[in-house]
Design an enzyme around this catalytic site. Structure first.
Site, PDB file in Angstrom:
ATOM      1  N   ASP A 198     -11.510 -13.190 -22.699  1.00  0.00           N
ATOM      2  CA  ASP A 198     -11.398 -14.506 -22.113  1.00  0.00           C
ATOM      3  C   ASP A 198     -12.496 -15.328 -22.796  1.00  0.00           C
ATOM      4  OD1 ASP A 198     -10.775 -16.587 -20.174  1.00  0.00           O
ATOM      5  OD2 ASP A 198     -12.602 -15.980 -19.122  1.00  0.00           O
ATOM      6  N   LEU A 199     -12.487 -16.634 -22.645  1.00  0.00           N
ATOM      7  CA  LEU A 199     -13.517 -17.474 -23.263  1.00  0.00           C
ATOM      8  C   LEU A 199     -14.534 -17.994 -22.243  1.00  0.00           C
ATOM      9  CD1 LEU A 199     -11.275 -19.534 -25.748  1.00  0.00           C
ATOM     10  CD2 LEU A 199     -12.605 -17.451 -26.209  1.00  0.00           C
ATOM     11  N   ASP A 200     -14.061 -18.801 -21.287  1.00  0.00           N
ATOM     12  CA  ASP A 200     -14.955 -19.449 -20.335  1.00  0.00           C
ATOM     13  C   ASP A 200     -15.634 -18.428 -19.423  1.00  0.00           C
ATOM     14  OD1 ASP A 200     -14.093 -21.851 -21.406  1.00  0.00           O
ATOM     15  OD2 ASP A 200     -12.649 -22.231 -19.807  1.00  0.00           O
ATOM     16  N   SER A 240      -7.099 -17.200 -23.082  1.00  0.00           N
ATOM     17  CA  SER A 240      -7.759 -18.180 -22.231  1.00  0.00           C
ATOM     18  C   SER A 240      -6.736 -19.137 -21.636  1.00  0.00           C
ATOM     19  CB  SER A 240      -8.785 -18.967 -23.046  1.00  0.00           C
ATOM     20  OG  SER A 240      -9.353 -20.002 -22.274  1.00  0.00           O
ATOM     21  N   ARG A 241      -6.943 -19.460 -20.358  1.00  0.00           N
ATOM     22  CA  ARG A 241      -6.042 -20.387 -19.670  1.00  0.00           C
ATOM     23  C   ARG A 241      -6.546 -21.821 -19.695  1.00  0.00           C
ATOM     24  NH1 ARG A 241      -4.360 -17.429 -14.186  1.00  0.00           N
ATOM     25  NH2 ARG A 241      -6.555 -17.699 -13.713  1.00  0.00           N
ATOM     26  N   LYS A 277      -2.126 -15.220 -17.405  1.00  0.00           N
ATOM     27  CA  LYS A 277      -2.709 -14.248 -18.340  1.00  0.00           C
ATOM     28  C   LYS A 277      -1.701 -13.172 -18.723  1.00  0.00           C
ATOM     29  CE  LYS A 277      -7.092 -15.416 -18.830  1.00  0.00           C
ATOM     30  NZ  LYS A 277      -8.230 -15.208 -19.622  1.00  0.00           N
ATOM     31  N   ASP A 336     -14.118 -12.723 -16.702  1.00  0.00           N
ATOM     32  CA  ASP A 336     -15.002 -12.944 -15.559  1.00  0.00           C
ATOM     33  C   ASP A 336     -14.249 -13.111 -14.244  1.00  0.00           C
ATOM     34  OD1 ASP A 336     -15.345 -16.400 -15.078  1.00  0.00           O
ATOM     35  OD2 ASP A 336     -14.062 -15.519 -16.614  1.00  0.00           O
TER      36      ASP A 336
END
Length: 166
Positions: free
Chosen positions: A11-13, A69-70, A100, A123
């Site tokens: 994931d990114l954030d 990533s969403r 996802k 996360d």
């Protein structure tokens, strides 16, 4: 020698960087002459400290890397991957609003790698829960974001699962 995954998905954030790119910072971003990245408001933008080393390690071990990533700020997320010199590590990127599970279905189709050969770091507990149902080894990333210890724990969990220990 412990078994390694064929693909690691991030994931990114709040996994690679400590913010939501669509709400906490203001794109577009730019790099200053001293190498720091800032947003339009002049705020300093950073990755979690261990992220560059983690990417280099996985790449060096021949493990493919993907992003799931969403975020609604697709251009901003891609721009940050460029500015942080991470873009070249990602063989697959699924960065757009949505489920996802859809991201992973597309990652699996593009890569040809079975879910059982993937590790996912995120996360958000709901994403961990949804993706683990596919057979992916999932690792919840804590408040400090992606760390070398988190990577080590995730790779160990994958190896144990691959041996049928978990």
């Amino acid at each position: 020698m412990p078994q390694k995954p064929k693909l690691v998905v991030f994931d990114l954030d709040f996994t690679l960087w400590p913010f939501w790119v669509d709400t906490h910072v203001t794109p577009p971003f730019r790099m200053k002459s001293d190498g720091t990245v800032i947003d339009t408001a002049g705020a300093h933008i950073t990755l979690y400290r261990d992220v560059p080393e983690i990417m280099a390690q996985l790449h060096g071990e021949g493990i493919r890397i993907a992003a799931a990533s969403r975020t609604g700020e697709v251009a901003g997320a891609n721009q940050l991957l460029d500015l942080f010199h991470l873009q070249h590590y990602f063989s697959i990127k699924e960065i757009y609003p949505g489920c996802k599970v859809t991201h992973f279905e597309r990652i699996q189709k593009k890569s040809g790698i079975p879910y059982s050969e993937m590790v996912f770091f995120d996360d958000e507990t709901r994403n961990i829960r949804d993706i683990s149902k596919l057979g992916v080894t999932c690792v919840h990333v804590g408040r400090d974001g992606m760390t070398s210890k988190t990577l080590e724990d995730g790779l160990e969990s994958f190896a144990l699962r691959a041996r049928g220990v978990q």
